[in-house]
Design an enzyme around this catalytic site. Sequence first.
Site, mmCIF file in Angstrom:
data_model
loop_
_atom_site.group_PDB
_atom_site.id
_atom_site.type_symbol
_atom_site.label_atom_id
_atom_site.label_comp_id
_atom_site.label_asym_id
_atom_site.label_seq_id
_atom_site.Cartn_x
_atom_site.Cartn_y
_atom_site.Cartn_z
ATOM 1 N N HIS A 263 17.774 12.374 9.718
ATOM 2 C CA HIS A 263 17.136 12.416 11.134
ATOM 3 C C HIS A 263 15.682 11.953 11.057
ATOM 4 C CE1 HIS A 263 20.280 15.607 12.385
ATOM 5 N NE2 HIS A 263 20.604 14.222 12.395
ATOM 6 N N HIS B 144 20.409 16.721 16.616
ATOM 7 C CA HIS B 144 20.603 15.353 15.947
ATOM 8 C C HIS B 144 20.088 14.226 17.027
ATOM 9 C CE1 HIS B 144 24.001 16.983 13.298
ATOM 10 N NE2 HIS B 144 23.575 18.286 14.038
HETATM 11 C C1 LIG Z 1 24.807 8.973 7.658
HETATM 12 C C2 LIG Z 1 24.273 9.268 9.102
HETATM 13 C C3 LIG Z 1 24.626 10.362 9.770
HETATM 14 C C4 LIG Z 1 24.073 10.775 10.917
HETATM 15 N N1 LIG Z 1 24.455 11.777 11.696
HETATM 16 C C5 LIG Z 1 24.181 11.867 13.256
HETATM 17 C C6 LIG Z 1 24.912 12.458 13.969
HETATM 18 O O1 LIG Z 1 26.105 13.256 13.818
HETATM 19 N N2 LIG Z 1 24.312 12.820 15.121
HETATM 20 C C7 LIG Z 1 23.188 12.229 15.682
HETATM 21 O O2 LIG Z 1 22.985 12.132 16.664
HETATM 22 N N3 LIG Z 1 22.438 11.517 14.729
HETATM 23 C C8 LIG Z 1 23.029 11.318 13.568
HETATM 24 N N4 LIG Z 1 21.988 10.352 12.755
HETATM 25 C C9 LIG Z 1 21.131 9.926 13.222
HETATM 26 C C10 LIG Z 1 21.095 8.733 13.967
HETATM 27 O O3 LIG Z 1 22.303 7.913 13.745
HETATM 28 C C11 LIG Z 1 19.997 7.938 14.112
HETATM 29 O O4 LIG Z 1 18.725 8.595 14.141
HETATM 30 C C12 LIG Z 1 19.891 6.847 15.150
HETATM 31 O O5 LIG Z 1 20.957 6.014 14.914
HETATM 32 C C13 LIG Z 1 18.676 5.920 14.767
HETATM 33 O O6 LIG Z 1 18.623 4.806 15.873
HETATM 34 P P1 LIG Z 1 17.468 3.676 15.679
HETATM 35 O O7 LIG Z 1 17.981 2.685 16.688
HETATM 36 O O8 LIG Z 1 16.351 4.171 15.417
HETATM 37 O O9 LIG Z 1 17.798 2.993 14.191
HETATM 38 P P2 LIG Z 1 19.186 2.208 13.426
HETATM 39 O O10 LIG Z 1 20.457 2.666 14.307
HETATM 40 O O11 LIG Z 1 19.334 2.696 12.061
HETATM 41 O O12 LIG Z 1 18.938 0.791 13.795
HETATM 42 C C14 LIG Z 1 17.970 -0.083 12.987
HETATM 43 C C15 LIG Z 1 18.744 -1.572 12.832
HETATM 44 O O13 LIG Z 1 17.656 -2.441 12.498
HETATM 45 C C16 LIG Z 1 18.240 -2.947 11.562
HETATM 46 N N5 LIG Z 1 17.178 -3.717 10.579
HETATM 47 C C17 LIG Z 1 16.455 -2.992 9.971
HETATM 48 N N6 LIG Z 1 15.511 -3.670 9.171
HETATM 49 C C18 LIG Z 1 15.521 -4.758 9.713
HETATM 50 C C19 LIG Z 1 15.050 -6.120 9.170
HETATM 51 N N7 LIG Z 1 13.970 -6.323 8.440
HETATM 52 N N8 LIG Z 1 15.699 -7.443 9.637
HETATM 53 C C20 LIG Z 1 16.780 -7.160 10.543
HETATM 54 N N9 LIG Z 1 17.295 -5.957 10.743
HETATM 55 C C21 LIG Z 1 16.862 -4.882 10.392
HETATM 56 C C22 LIG Z 1 19.306 -2.393 10.557
HETATM 57 O O14 LIG Z 1 20.361 -2.831 9.835
HETATM 58 C C23 LIG Z 1 19.981 -1.422 11.905
HETATM 59 O O15 LIG Z 1 21.058 -1.920 12.309
HETATM 60 C C24 LIG Z 1 22.845 10.043 11.447
HETATM 61 C C25 LIG Z 1 22.071 8.951 10.822
HETATM 62 C C26 LIG Z 1 22.985 8.668 9.753
HETATM 63 C C27 LIG Z 1 22.412 7.454 8.616
#
Ligand SMILES: Cc1cc2nc3c(=O)[nH]c(=O)nc-3n(C[C@H](O)[C@H](O)[C@H](O)COP(=O)(O)OP(=O)(O)OC[C@H]3O[C@@H](n4cnc5c(N)ncnc54)[C@H](O)[C@@H]3O)c2cc1C
Length: 579
Positions: free
Chosen positions: A513, A557
């Site tokens: 997280h 989460h």
């Molecule tokens: C294994 C796991 C289990 C989890 N379990 C839970 C849960 O049960 N419940 C919950 O609420 N949260 C959970 N979380 C946390 C939650 O999923 C994340 O906090 C949230 O999804 C993050 O969203 P985001 O948009 O910040 O980043 P992300 O969803 O990670 O999106 C970032 C995106 O940008 C892309 N990217 C990165 N760098 C580049 C680049 N240089 N060029 C192009 N694309 C790029 C990545 O590939 C990705 O698709 C979990 C996370 C993980 C990894």
Amino acid sequence: MFLNLAIVVGLGSLGLCATYSTIQDVPNAKWDFIIVGGGTAGSVLASRLTENPELNVLVIEAGSTNEGVEESIIPGYGLRTRLTRYDWNFTTVPQQGLSGRAVTLQRGHILGGSSSVNGMVYTRGPASDYDRLASVSGDIGWSWENIQSYLRKNEKLEPPADNHDVDGEFDPSVHSTTGRVVVTPPNNLSPAIDAATLQASEELGGDFQFNLDMNSGKPLGLGWLQSTIGHDATRSSSAMSYLDSQTKARKNLHIVTDTFVTRVLKTPGTKGLTIRSVEIRSPNISDTVLLTASKEVIIASGTIGTPHILLHSGIGDQSDLKTVNIETVLHSPDVGKNLTDHPNLFIPFSLAPNSTDLGPWANLDTNPALQAQALELWKTNRTGPYVQYFPAHHIAWLRLPNNSSIIKQFSDPSSSRESAHIELILGVSHSLTSGSLTIGSNDPFNNPLINPAYYTSEFDLLTVREGIKSAVKFSKAPVWKNVITGLVGPLNNATTDAEIDAFIKNNTGSGLHPVGTAAMSPKNASWGVVDPDLLVKHVCGLRIVDASVLPYIPSAHTQVPVYVIAERAADMVKMKWYN
Ligand SMILES: Cc1cc2nc3c(=O)[nH]c(=O)nc-3n(C[C@H](O)[C@H](O)[C@H](O)COP(=O)(O)OP(=O)(O)OC[C@H]3O[C@@H](n4cnc5c(N)ncnc54)[C@H](O)[C@@H]3O)c2cc1C
Ligand SMILES: *[C@@H]1O[C@H](CO)[C@@H](O)[C@H](O)[C@H]1NC(C)=O
Ligand SMILES: *[C@@H]1O[C@H](CO)[C@@H](O)[C@H](O)[C@H]1NC(C)=O
Ligand SMILES: *[C@@H]1O[C@H](CO)[C@@H](O)[C@H](O)[C@H]1NC(C)=O
Ligand SMILES: *[C@@H]1O[C@H](CO)[C@@H](O)[C@H](O)[C@H]1NC(C)=O
Ligand SMILES: *[C@@H]1O[C@H](CO)[C@@H](O)[C@H](O)[C@H]1NC(C)=O
Ligand SMILES: *[C@@H]1O[C@H](CO)[C@@H](O)[C@H](O)[C@H]1NC(C)=O
Ligand SMILES: *[C@@H]1O[C@H](CO)[C@@H](O)[C@H](O)[C@H]1NC(C)=O
Ligand SMILES: *[C@@H]1O[C@H](CO)[C@@H](O)[C@H](O)[C@H]1NC(C)=O
Ligand SMILES: *[C@@H]1O[C@H](CO)[C@@H](O)[C@H](O)[C@H]1NC(C)=O
Ligand SMILES: *[C@@H]1O[C@H](CO)[C@@H](O)[C@H](O)[C@H]1NC(C)=O
């Protein structure tokens, strides 16, 4: 070192909407918005912004499409994405607080981002976390009361796949049935264990008192899990829900996968510090592609990806950039700092033989024939063990006691007395520790140096120790008398605090997280990276929308907070350009 041959993709006519897997196939077009990262937040933005047919949006995602990826679609396959092409395979730097171990930090490398690989736990966290965000950022729009409309736009509550009677498992009045991401209570797979868990809650009372709905804004106590799993027993990721086939059919939405953004750049011919250009490079192709948005570049690359891109773009602490030979474009000292994560520790208990009826699936993890059978059941009937990710159906959110010496010794990091310090069994939900993310070289293809600095605050270690005691207390409820035989492994032999601490340090991993690396702060504040409208301070045309903007780690989460941020950001963007 790199060829600076820029193919500037200029104005041109748009083709039909499509998803591409290489930038070379993307038509020349005028992009109003370029979204860097089609992850949890990026998919929301792509969907919401293209509701206006006048807007042309390009999403650039480093990972592959989510379509047809069974590891992501089937809830029971959730763990199978680890260390595959759907994972960025990040590892922290060696952690002093974890006996010198480096631990893995999974992040989704696929459309939908981490929501395509996460544990699907649906938790909003305490109301006071949002109220604190509002007060810290100076923007009342982030308060619990004011984000309710975004929770409703995001959530679509449905009955679980097995259609069992869910009366008493949640409070319908705090849920929405009209949003995008499907949320369901667990299927009725292990009724005996569920009943015993509720009985333990009754027997123990107090901290473990039953809470009908942990998503009401008041999470404390023990309640039923809610998951972002559909009635059809499939994962409801950001990509599955916001980038559904209707949305993808919009002519003004273009998505390119398998494409890595290396930097954002000052846009030629603009005044001041205007950053609306995106650089795409591949380690094997010498060409560099430059794309420019006419309105905004929105970085949604997550808590790790976003500061990585910013630092390589020269947006960060001047002296840190100098050490890796990157010219400073904007001295923004907090980029990558204040990285905060939940530590996660599994506390293993042993069960009396045959005390719980695991039914025919007891050896699922090790028996390929059973796995094939389970897959067949999921496919043909949406039943069997693969309809869920976690075998657990309840969560307990606990606080340290009011008179705890730990709270007296350290300041309380939680946002109120209605916010938890400990989540059983998944981890510690409040954290004082913060670390940093830096880059070790000027090569964007090298992973960043991730330092969550677990347990550098003693508060966190002491709180996890209390968490173990709470777990033991729970295991001693009378209902478990002939079921749980006790702790197993080294913890069972640990008698002193020092031995317990050694176990904690040897076994803690990432709670997955991480937040805080591009923190939101009030307009004109001397700290932080983005303003409360998520525009990067001192820059024109660049916005950040993902978990990195959260200045404090939620007592939850993190996917729901990210959905809230993205839904509100989409509104702010529309308001800025269209009202
Ligand atoms: C294994 C796991 C289990 C989890 N379990 C839970 C849960 O049960 N419940 C919950 O609420 N949260 C959970 N979380 C946390 C939650 O999923 C994340 O906090 C949230 O999804 C993050 O969203 P985001 O948009 O910040 O980043 P992300 O969803 O990670 O999106 C970032 C995106 O940008 C892309 N990217 C990165 N760098 C580049 C680049 N240089 N060029 C192009 N694309 C790029 C990545 O590939 C990705 O698709 C979990 C996370 C993980 C990894
Ligand atoms: C992660 O590691 C696995 C196993 O080595 C590899 O197949 C995969 O391509 C890696 N992921 C990325 C994004 O490079
Ligand atoms: C790029 O080059 C590396 C190392 O030379 C090689 O392992 C990899 O397969 C190449 N990738 C592509 C997409 O050609
Ligand atoms: C970390 O966050 C606090 C506010 O919570 C802020 O005062 C401080 O400046 C931040 N530090 C860094 C290095 O970003
Ligand atoms: C547990 O159940 C199995 C199958 O019903 C039986 O073979 C075994 O003897 C039982 N073990 C104990 C310790 O009761
Ligand atoms: C298929 O699903 C139905 C309803 O959910 C259930 O009653 C039935 O037992 C399932 N079939 C199998 C083979 O499990
Ligand atoms: C702790 O303090 C709060 C606020 O004063 C109070 O509401 C709560 O009941 C107290 N908890 C216990 C266990 O005494
Ligand atoms: C806290 O209060 C409880 C109940 O009143 C008491 O049993 C316990 O000893 C107190 N602990 C401390 C550290 O004061
Ligand atoms: C616990 O202690 C017992 C007795 O000293 C020993 O036999 C056992 O191996 C220990 N277990 C673990 C997991 O360390
Ligand atoms: C912790 O790990 C160290 C090194 O592997 C080992 O020597 C020690 O016994 C472990 N302690 C506990 C309590 O797990
Ligand atoms: C920020 O500073 C600018 C320029 O000094 C000023 O006009 C503006 O009112 C300030 N905004 C806030 C929210 O303090």
